[in-house]
Design a protein around this motif. Sequence first.
Motif, PDB file in Angstrom:
ATOM      1  N   ILE A   1      42.097 165.920  -7.420  1.00  0.00           N
ATOM      2  CA  ILE A   1      41.553 165.328  -6.201  1.00  0.00           C
ATOM      3  C   ILE A   1      40.169 164.730  -6.451  1.00  0.00           C
ATOM      4  O   ILE A   1      39.888 163.628  -6.010  1.00  0.00           O
ATOM      5  CB  ILE A   1      41.531 166.367  -5.065  1.00  0.00           C
TER       6      ILE A   1
ATOM      7  N   ILE B   1      46.716 162.414  -8.590  1.00  0.00           N
ATOM      8  CA  ILE B   1      46.969 163.747  -8.031  1.00  0.00           C
ATOM      9  C   ILE B   1      48.429 164.169  -8.200  1.00  0.00           C
ATOM     10  O   ILE B   1      48.721 165.277  -8.638  1.00  0.00           O
ATOM     11  CB  ILE B   1      46.611 163.787  -6.527  1.00  0.00           C
ATOM     12  N   HIS B   2      49.358 163.235  -7.861  1.00  0.00           N
ATOM     13  CA  HIS B   2      50.765 163.651  -7.876  1.00  0.00           C
ATOM     14  C   HIS B   2      51.235 164.011  -9.284  1.00  0.00           C
ATOM     15  O   HIS B   2      52.146 164.801  -9.448  1.00  0.00           O
ATOM     16  CB  HIS B   2      51.652 162.587  -7.244  1.00  0.00           C
TER      17      HIS B   2
ATOM     18  N   THR C   1      50.776 167.656 -10.086  1.00  0.00           N
ATOM     19  CA  THR C   1      51.868 168.467  -9.560  1.00  0.00           C
ATOM     20  C   THR C   1      53.100 168.334 -10.444  1.00  0.00           C
ATOM     21  O   THR C   1      53.813 169.289 -10.695  1.00  0.00           O
ATOM     22  CB  THR C   1      52.207 168.033  -8.123  1.00  0.00           C
ATOM     23  N   ARG C   2      53.326 167.110 -10.904  1.00  0.00           N
ATOM     24  CA  ARG C   2      54.492 166.893 -11.763  1.00  0.00           C
ATOM     25  C   ARG C   2      54.369 167.677 -13.066  1.00  0.00           C
ATOM     26  O   ARG C   2      55.350 168.170 -13.599  1.00  0.00           O
ATOM     27  CB  ARG C   2      54.668 165.401 -12.057  1.00  0.00           C
TER      28      ARG C   2
ATOM     29  N   LEU D   1      47.131 163.662   1.506  1.00  0.00           N
ATOM     30  CA  LEU D   1      46.648 164.458   0.374  1.00  0.00           C
ATOM     31  C   LEU D   1      47.620 165.591   0.056  1.00  0.00           C
ATOM     32  O   LEU D   1      47.988 165.804  -1.108  1.00  0.00           O
ATOM     33  CB  LEU D   1      45.260 165.025   0.678  1.00  0.00           C
TER      34      LEU D   1
ATOM     35  N   ALA E   1      50.689 165.558   0.657  1.00  0.00           N
ATOM     36  CA  ALA E   1      51.872 164.917   0.081  1.00  0.00           C
ATOM     37  C   ALA E   1      51.675 164.691  -1.412  1.00  0.00           C
ATOM     38  O   ALA E   1      52.571 164.965  -2.216  1.00  0.00           O
ATOM     39  CB  ALA E   1      52.151 163.599   0.791  1.00  0.00           C
ATOM     40  N   GLU E   2      50.495 164.212  -1.780  1.00  0.00           N
ATOM     41  CA  GLU E   2      50.208 164.008  -3.211  1.00  0.00           C
ATOM     42  C   GLU E   2      50.344 165.320  -3.969  1.00  0.00           C
ATOM     43  O   GLU E   2      50.893 165.351  -5.068  1.00  0.00           O
ATOM     44  CB  GLU E   2      48.790 163.440  -3.388  1.00  0.00           C
ATOM     45  N   THR E   3      49.849 166.406  -3.382  1.00  0.00           N
ATOM     46  CA  THR E   3      49.935 167.672  -4.100  1.00  0.00           C
ATOM     47  C   THR E   3      51.363 168.220  -4.101  1.00  0.00           C
ATOM     48  O   THR E   3      51.626 169.238  -4.709  1.00  0.00           O
ATOM     49  CB  THR E   3      48.976 168.752  -3.528  1.00  0.00           C
ATOM     50  N   MET E   4      52.276 167.547  -3.441  1.00  0.00           N
ATOM     51  CA  MET E   4      53.694 167.889  -3.567  1.00  0.00           C
ATOM     52  C   MET E   4      54.339 167.008  -4.633  1.00  0.00           C
ATOM     53  O   MET E   4      55.559 166.945  -4.741  1.00  0.00           O
ATOM     54  CB  MET E   4      54.441 167.666  -2.240  1.00  0.00           C
ATOM     55  N   GLY E   5      53.537 166.262  -5.356  1.00  0.00           N
ATOM     56  CA  GLY E   5      54.060 165.408  -6.418  1.00  0.00           C
ATOM     57  C   GLY E   5      54.564 164.070  -5.913  1.00  0.00           C
ATOM     58  O   GLY E   5      55.285 163.371  -6.625  1.00  0.00           O
ATOM     59  N   ILE E   6      54.193 163.717  -4.695  1.00  0.00           N
ATOM     60  CA  ILE E   6      54.671 162.457  -4.130  1.00  0.00           C
ATOM     61  C   ILE E   6      53.621 161.371  -4.355  1.00  0.00           C
ATOM     62  O   ILE E   6      52.457 161.540  -3.986  1.00  0.00           O
ATOM     63  CB  ILE E   6      54.953 162.631  -2.620  1.00  0.00           C
ATOM     64  N   ASN E   7      54.063 160.291  -4.987  1.00  0.00           N
ATOM     65  CA  ASN E   7      53.149 159.178  -5.205  1.00  0.00           C
ATOM     66  C   ASN E   7      53.043 158.397  -3.902  1.00  0.00           C
ATOM     67  O   ASN E   7      53.863 157.532  -3.606  1.00  0.00           O
ATOM     68  CB  ASN E   7      53.688 158.298  -6.328  1.00  0.00           C
TER      69      ASN E   7
END
Lengths: 259, 294, 343
Positions: free
Chosen positions: A55, A75-76, A79-80, C213, C215-221
């Motif tokens: 972040i 950020i994503h 998680t990946r 935000l 959503a991003e931390t769920m791996g969603i671009n």
Amino acid sequence: MTATPILEIHNLGVRFGGLQAVDAFHYVLQEGDLGGIIGPNGAGKTTIFNMLTGIYPPTTGEIFFRGKNIVGAPIHDFTRYGIARTFQNIRLFKELSALENIRIARHMSVNYGLFSALFRRPSVQRRESELEEECMSLLDRLSLAQYAHHKASSLPYGVQRRLELARALATSPGLLLLDEPAAGMNPQEVDQLSKTILWIRDEFRVTILLIEHHMQLVMNICDHITVVNFGKLIAEGKPEEIRVNAAVIEAYLGKGGKF
Amino acid sequence: MEHFIQLLIFGVQLGVIYALIAMGYTMVYGIIRLINFAHGDLVMIGAFTAYFVARIPGFGFIPVMVAAMIVPAVISVVIERLAYRPLRNRPRLSVLITAIGVSIFLENLPRMIPVIGPNYRPFPQLIAFREFRLYGSAVVNTIQITNIAASLILLTLLIGIVRFTKTGRAMRAVSFNKEAAALMGIDVNRVIALTFFVGAALAGAGGVLYSLTYPMIDVLMGVWLGTKAFVAAVLGGIGSIPGAVLGGLLMGIVEVFATAFNSELGYGAGFIILILVLLFRPEGLMGRPTIEKV
Amino acid sequence: MSGSGTGVNIDIFHKLKREARRCSPLIGLAVFYLAVTYLREARYLKAYYIQVLMFGLINCMVTMGLNLINGVTGQFSIGQAGFVAVGAYSSAAVTTLLFRFNALPSIVRPLVFLLSILVAGIAAGVFGYLIGRPSLRVKGDYLAIVTLGFGEIIRAIIRLIPQVGGPRGFSGIPRYVNLAWILIFFALTIWFLRNYIYSAYGRACISCREDDLAAETMGINTTTYKVQAFIIGAVTAGVAGALLAHLLGYLHPDQFSYIRSTDFLVYLYAGGAGTISGAVVGAMALTIVPEMLRFLSGWRLVIYGLVLVLMMLYRPHGISNGKEFSFLVPRLAPKKTEEVQEG
């Protein structure tokens, strides 16, 4: 013995304008460990988490996740790679149901393409059905099944915390970051939470790193504890070592204090 | 060079009007984060108030101007009270749609009132027209001087109020943090109402000055004028008072120069600049960037 | 599993029921079309009403596209009319400038018309990308202004192109579209958008709206999905624009000003943003009702404004109140275990 640590942080630092929020932070976490970071308010704990999840981009230093430097990734991608987190002030998708929250978190496991989705091919239907089962079973494991169709914002506070935890687990992480999981809980709830965290570590085989104010929780469950203050690491060690560390006592209680 | 100076005068003349109108957008946005779509229509209400008041014998430029400021200001406060205030704690989009609704209402109600109606009306000449030679063939006329002078006086007055009075301090406090301001004993509702009042008064003044320059008025005049002024506010950095002045001037000057270059280009030019500014400096020229706290 | 005769029968019965359920919206649409056509032939319906209905359906399509961008993905675009303009002008360019539509044999006409719709969709999609991509650097209100600006720039560009009539307007477009064409594309739009919204893609869009935000931390671009929403929303508007062009036979840049864009916004939020039902109900109601109130002449717009304000004050989730018609929510494939129980 010398397996690559799941997380290795080198000389991590970040500046916001004139404020050095985190400075020269080093940290190593082994696979399967339960680490804790403690420190007074404003010590830079959440900032460290924010850098660990992409972040805030750090000003200096590296973050190695399973041996790979992941600084600078969006950020994503964090998680990946396998880092999931919860937030200090719960950031659920408030207007959606608990089930929908989990479904969104399973996004990375969706394998159908855009065109299949647009035409709603049988593969989409099949995957969606499986997904629903996966999500329900996860909710069930965390005893949240009864809330599946409740709007997240309507759930009691403690349930929301658990749901956020479930949502983080739904991304199938290798490393789970918990940002003040005990915030706003009473002693019984904290007790229950300690058990849940340990259970999650074993059940889901995740490495856990948590930030906490609640001394008792950290002392009870963490394998080792890192203490930060003013963005700097001031002590590190096993719970019993931290308990008697003079620098820590001073940071928390001022000179001459006692736990 | 003469041509350049002449265009610059036109540009500044238009720019100060945009700045006056932009001020209302920026102040309202600054205080309750609302794009007040109905603001442009207050400009029209100002112009029509002037149109009618000017018929009263003995009413010259100044009394007309005062009336044209007070009427839209009062209407604006009423709108805020009835339509916006009840929605203050709802999603911001609801208020925005409400503002669109208010704007549709304000544009269409006067059309149905027989004395106003949908047609263009000639605006009375409130200032005796005279031209002064400036440089070569470049000239400046009394209307331009009036426009620029009146705008400068009003803008200075406004900046003075916001900077140096207790009311101004309250406005800044409320725009910074409503809850904290309330705890400090500031009557937040009153301050917000006052902001709407002041913003609409400036819009009314802008309406009169614009109509002096382009003396045909109709009920839809506020739509485009409002849009351009709004773009000016965003350009300067919405929420920033000096930004609105800068944005307004820039918008006016760019529009005049682009129109001189190609008459079809005049309208799009302001938007192109706006987009370039927003993409490279999203907070506008003088706005402060916001930092999202996690 | 049991293999008994009745089991098989019940199975077939259930399958038929499912199929019937699946097709019922289509059947409904066909019945609607036949009914309207019959009423028209029997002179119960004036051509004018059908005209209004067609405009209503086109507005529905545009609003559904906007719903994807604003209602589902939570972006704030107020330049939707710009995409309609791109679609309308590019398709009209195909049928008018590229081919001489009326000189074509009548068998080829539908093909050329479909080609023009394809071109409209692609052109609008490209603009959707061009606008969506850089716009996402800014958020919220600023995004609104950027989309407004882009919409106005599209209009300014059209005014600069003499081939499509520039500021005079584009005339001589074949008036080829009828109710059947519009209903087909209306149904396709609903079907595709429903499939999209109720898939992982749509869920990702919803997560952008709820908390980008998180959503991003769920791996969603989130950028990908926001841009995707912009593109699909623009394509929908573009196709609707192509239909509009060939319904009206004449286009003018001023038809696509930002005032028109706010109309679509109003349709969406009055109907209920976030659901397809809301978009359709809002656009339909607000196209038809003002037409029915024509006897009120100018007053209807006054009322329109007032109603909008009252709606927001007293019914903030729109006419549809945030609910989706159940046939618009795709069902999951039945679970195997259930079939065993039935068999």
